[in-house]
Scaffold this motif. Structure first.
Motif, PDB file in Angstrom:
ATOM      1  N   ARG A  19       0.826  -1.228   0.000  1.00 16.02           N
ATOM      2  CA  ARG A  19       0.000   0.000   0.000  1.00 16.02           C
ATOM      3  C   ARG A  19       0.852   1.267   0.000  1.00 16.02           C
ATOM      4  O   ARG A  19       0.317   2.376  -0.056  1.00 16.02           O
ATOM      5  CB  ARG A  19      -0.921   0.014   1.221  1.00 16.02           C
ATOM      6  N   THR A  20       2.165   1.117   0.076  1.00 15.80           N
ATOM      7  CA  THR A  20       3.058   2.272   0.190  1.00 15.80           C
ATOM      8  C   THR A  20       3.139   3.040  -1.126  1.00 15.80           C
ATOM      9  O   THR A  20       3.206   2.452  -2.207  1.00 15.80           O
ATOM     10  CB  THR A  20       4.462   1.819   0.598  1.00 15.80           C
ATOM     11  N   VAL A  21       3.157   4.361  -1.016  1.00 15.13           N
ATOM     12  CA  VAL A  21       3.299   5.258  -2.159  1.00 15.13           C
ATOM     13  C   VAL A  21       4.658   5.948  -2.055  1.00 15.13           C
ATOM     14  O   VAL A  21       5.007   6.496  -1.001  1.00 15.13           O
ATOM     15  CB  VAL A  21       2.169   6.303  -2.173  1.00 15.13           C
ATOM     16  N   VAL A  22       5.422   5.897  -3.138  1.00 13.02           N
ATOM     17  CA  VAL A  22       6.758   6.516  -3.178  1.00 13.02           C
ATOM     18  C   VAL A  22       6.746   7.606  -4.238  1.00 13.02           C
ATOM     19  O   VAL A  22       6.505   7.343  -5.425  1.00 13.02           O
ATOM     20  CB  VAL A  22       7.843   5.474  -3.501  1.00 13.02           C
ATOM     21  N   THR A  67      16.498   1.302  -5.880  1.00 15.72           N
ATOM     22  CA  THR A  67      16.043   0.618  -4.669  1.00 15.72           C
ATOM     23  C   THR A  67      14.530   0.448  -4.669  1.00 15.72           C
ATOM     24  O   THR A  67      14.008  -0.642  -4.408  1.00 15.72           O
ATOM     25  CB  THR A  67      16.473   1.411  -3.423  1.00 15.72           C
ATOM     26  N   ALA A  68      13.809   1.539  -4.959  1.00 14.35           N
ATOM     27  CA  ALA A  68      12.349   1.536  -4.853  1.00 14.35           C
ATOM     28  C   ALA A  68      11.703   0.515  -5.774  1.00 14.35           C
ATOM     29  O   ALA A  68      10.748  -0.175  -5.391  1.00 14.35           O
ATOM     30  CB  ALA A  68      11.803   2.930  -5.153  1.00 14.35           C
ATOM     31  N   LEU A  69      12.202   0.403  -7.002  1.00 14.93           N
ATOM     32  CA  LEU A  69      11.569  -0.465  -7.992  1.00 14.93           C
ATOM     33  C   LEU A  69      11.774  -1.946  -7.703  1.00 14.93           C
ATOM     34  O   LEU A  69      11.195  -2.795  -8.385  1.00 14.93           O
ATOM     35  CB  LEU A  69      12.081  -0.123  -9.387  1.00 14.93           C
ATOM     36  N   ARG A  70      12.561  -2.238  -6.672  1.00 22.25           N
ATOM     37  CA  ARG A  70      12.759  -3.631  -6.265  1.00 22.25           C
ATOM     38  C   ARG A  70      12.095  -3.924  -4.926  1.00 22.25           C
ATOM     39  O   ARG A  70      12.283  -5.014  -4.367  1.00 22.25           O
ATOM     40  CB  ARG A  70      14.256  -3.943  -6.198  1.00 22.25           C
ATOM     41  N   LEU A  71      11.310  -2.972  -4.427  1.00 23.55           N
ATOM     42  CA  LEU A  71      10.612  -3.135  -3.157  1.00 23.55           C
ATOM     43  C   LEU A  71       9.105  -3.184  -3.389  1.00 23.55           C
ATOM     44  O   LEU A  71       8.604  -2.684  -4.402  1.00 23.55           O
ATOM     45  CB  LEU A  71      10.948  -1.963  -2.221  1.00 23.55           C
ATOM     46  N   PRO A  72       8.343  -3.756  -2.448  1.00 24.43           N
ATOM     47  CA  PRO A  72       6.883  -3.710  -2.574  1.00 24.43           C
ATOM     48  C   PRO A  72       6.379  -2.278  -2.410  1.00 24.43           C
ATOM     49  O   PRO A  72       6.817  -1.545  -1.515  1.00 24.43           O
ATOM     50  CB  PRO A  72       6.403  -4.604  -1.424  1.00 24.43           C
ATOM     51  N   ALA A  73       5.494  -1.861  -3.281  1.00 28.94           N
ATOM     52  CA  ALA A  73       4.886  -0.532  -3.220  1.00 28.94           C
ATOM     53  C   ALA A  73       3.686  -0.511  -4.140  1.00 28.94           C
ATOM     54  O   ALA A  73       3.652  -1.208  -5.167  1.00 28.94           O
ATOM     55  CB  ALA A  73       5.876   0.560  -3.630  1.00 28.94           C
ATOM     56  N   ALA A  74       2.685   0.286  -3.789  1.00 28.88           N
ATOM     57  CA  ALA A  74       1.492   0.423  -4.624  1.00 28.88           C
ATOM     58  C   ALA A  74       1.734   1.370  -5.787  1.00 28.88           C
ATOM     59  O   ALA A  74       1.135   1.220  -6.859  1.00 28.88           O
ATOM     60  CB  ALA A  74       0.326   0.934  -3.782  1.00 28.88           C
ATOM     61  N   TYR A  75       2.616   2.332  -5.579  1.00 35.52           N
ATOM     62  CA  TYR A  75       2.833   3.375  -6.594  1.00 35.52           C
ATOM     63  C   TYR A  75       4.238   3.927  -6.419  1.00 35.52           C
ATOM     64  O   TYR A  75       4.680   4.210  -5.291  1.00 35.52           O
ATOM     65  CB  TYR A  75       1.798   4.487  -6.423  1.00 35.52           C
ATOM     66  N   ILE A  76       4.951   4.095  -7.527  1.00 27.80           N
ATOM     67  CA  ILE A  76       6.265   4.731  -7.526  1.00 27.80           C
ATOM     68  C   ILE A  76       6.270   5.733  -8.665  1.00 27.80           C
ATOM     69  O   ILE A  76       6.095   5.367  -9.833  1.00 27.80           O
ATOM     70  CB  ILE A  76       7.400   3.710  -7.728  1.00 27.80           C
ATOM     71  N   GLY A  77       6.420   7.004  -8.331  1.00 28.95           N
ATOM     72  CA  GLY A  77       6.433   8.054  -9.339  1.00 28.95           C
ATOM     73  C   GLY A  77       7.641   8.944  -9.181  1.00 28.95           C
ATOM     74  O   GLY A  77       8.163   9.131  -8.073  1.00 28.95           O
TER      75      GLY A  77
END
Length: 402
Positions: free
Chosen positions: A267-270, A286-296
């Protein structure tokens, strides 16, 4: 029910008898979704809402009746031409509502107390209730924690309890509220029960990297959307409480280093607003290899192309890069920090629910929909495939239009 946990927990502590009506299913266009609740105590005091006004009066009466006769009932409210403005939903939707009395001496109060108290404290908890099945099981409930411990029982069937707890934990871990079908022996085949699981989880996280003026506006919007918002920047002169009074947390650290040690989930938003390659490249890797609902990530189209090339060079896969929303936000013609924050928030909401980002006047899909309601190819990003159930569920419901 858990959406009014604070008030209901107080009623339990005060020893009040009450009845609670919960939306357990929605079809078509409806103002509120599953889990919305309205409760009425023995004095006639009402809290909450199930429809934003469409059927509140009729549901209130059902609660009063449930308090009087002690019966759990499930009712359906839907649109009808003859009675559209009396009980039907003039928006054209259909609501299935479970009404449960909770007398002052009810054995099930302990189950509700555990769920409501945990939700009121902001802890993760789920309430699983039988919403279709034999009359003696209707409304039976289990309160389930993330560690698998639970309170309550579903008619003296341990195998059924264990199976429901397992399914409920999975939904709780995903923060989902929905129904599932199951047999009374706990197996998924030949289901004769429908269980409604209502999850209450801590607020999702919004991680905003880059202490710039656009971040100030995004923090305010994030709080409005009920996120727990953290601002992170390596420059202490910019990452200050004075600049971000609405943030829950302010962290002075290199963004990628902080992201590696903090908690993220589905559910995390980055939001990467650093707009500086020395910060955003290691951060996005780092972010694109972690669980997250949205990365922008913020930046021009040229910046995005250069960023995409560099991320590929460090080994990110096509599937990982597909998760990146860049340039960040929807095309609203935004100029100011506030307008830009709105465009980012709009894309986050669209990604979460599978929205198209089109004007509703130009869209032919239902206004209130889930990702699974969308035709193939529509919506934000392609949803994960859901395997077909091994057994074909049976459905039954009693309509009510007025």
């Amino acid at each position: 029910m858990l959406d009014i946990a604070d008030e209901l927990n107080r009623w339990l502590e005060e020893g009040r008898a009450f009845a609670v009506a919960t939306v357990v299913a929605v079809s078509g266009s409806a103002p509120r979704g599953p889990g919305a609740a309205l409760a009425v105590d023995a004095d006639g005091t009402a809290i909450g809402s199930v429809s934003g006004g469409c059927v509140e009066g009729a549901v209130y009466d059902l609660c009063v009746q449930a308090l009087a006769d002690g019966q759990v009932v499930r009712e359906r409210f839907g649109y009808s031409d003859e009675d559209a403005f009396a009980v039907g939903l003039t928006c054209g939707g259909v609501l299935d509502i479970l009404v449960t009395p909770v007398p002052a001496d009810a054995p099930g109060r302990k189950t509700f107390r555990m769920a409501l108290a945990a939700a009121a404290r902001g802890e993760a908890v789920a309430l699983a209730r039988v919403v279709r099945g034999p009359a003696e099981l209707l409304g039976r409930a289990l309160a389930v924690r993330q560690d698998g411990s639970y309170e309550g029982e579903l008619g003296g069937r341990p195998d059924l309890d264990r199976a429901v707890v397992g399914e409920t934990r999975s939904l709780l871990n995903a923060g989902r509220t929905r129904t599932f079908d199951i047999a009374r022996d706990g197996s998924p085949c030949e289901p004769d029960l429908t269980v409604f699981v209502e999850s209450s989880v801590p607020p999702p996280r919004m991680l905003v990297f880059g202490a710039i003026d656009f971040a100030t506006a995004l923090v305010r919007v994030g709080k409005f959307l009920s996120y727990h918002v953290t601002v992170c920047d390596a420059r202490p002169v910019f990452a200050t409480r004075a600049r971000f009074p609405d943030a829950d947390d302010i962290v002075v650290d290199w963004p990628h280093r902080y992201l590696r040690r903090t908690r993220t989930d589905d559910r995390t938003v980055v939001c990467v607003l650093t707009h500086d390659a020395k910060f955003d490249l290691p951060l996005l890797e780092t972010a694109l290899r972690l669980p997250a609902a949205y990365i922008g990530a913020m930046g021009s189209r040229r910046t995005h192309q250069d960023r995409d090339r560099r991320l590929r060079e460090v080994g990110l896969t096509e599937a990982e890069l597909t998760r990146l929303h860049s340039p960040i936000g929807l095309d609203l013609g935004a100029r100011t920090p506030e307008e830009t924050a709105l465009s980012i928030a709009a894309e986050i909401v669209a990604a979460r629910h599978g929205g198209t980002g089109l004007p509703l006047s130009d869209s032919q899909i239902p206004i209130h929909h889930d990702r699974t309601d969308l035709p193939s190819g529509e919506g934000g990003r392609a949803p994960s495939a859901t395997p077909a159930p091994a057994c074909r569920p049976r459905t039954a419901s009693r309509p009510r239009s007025g």
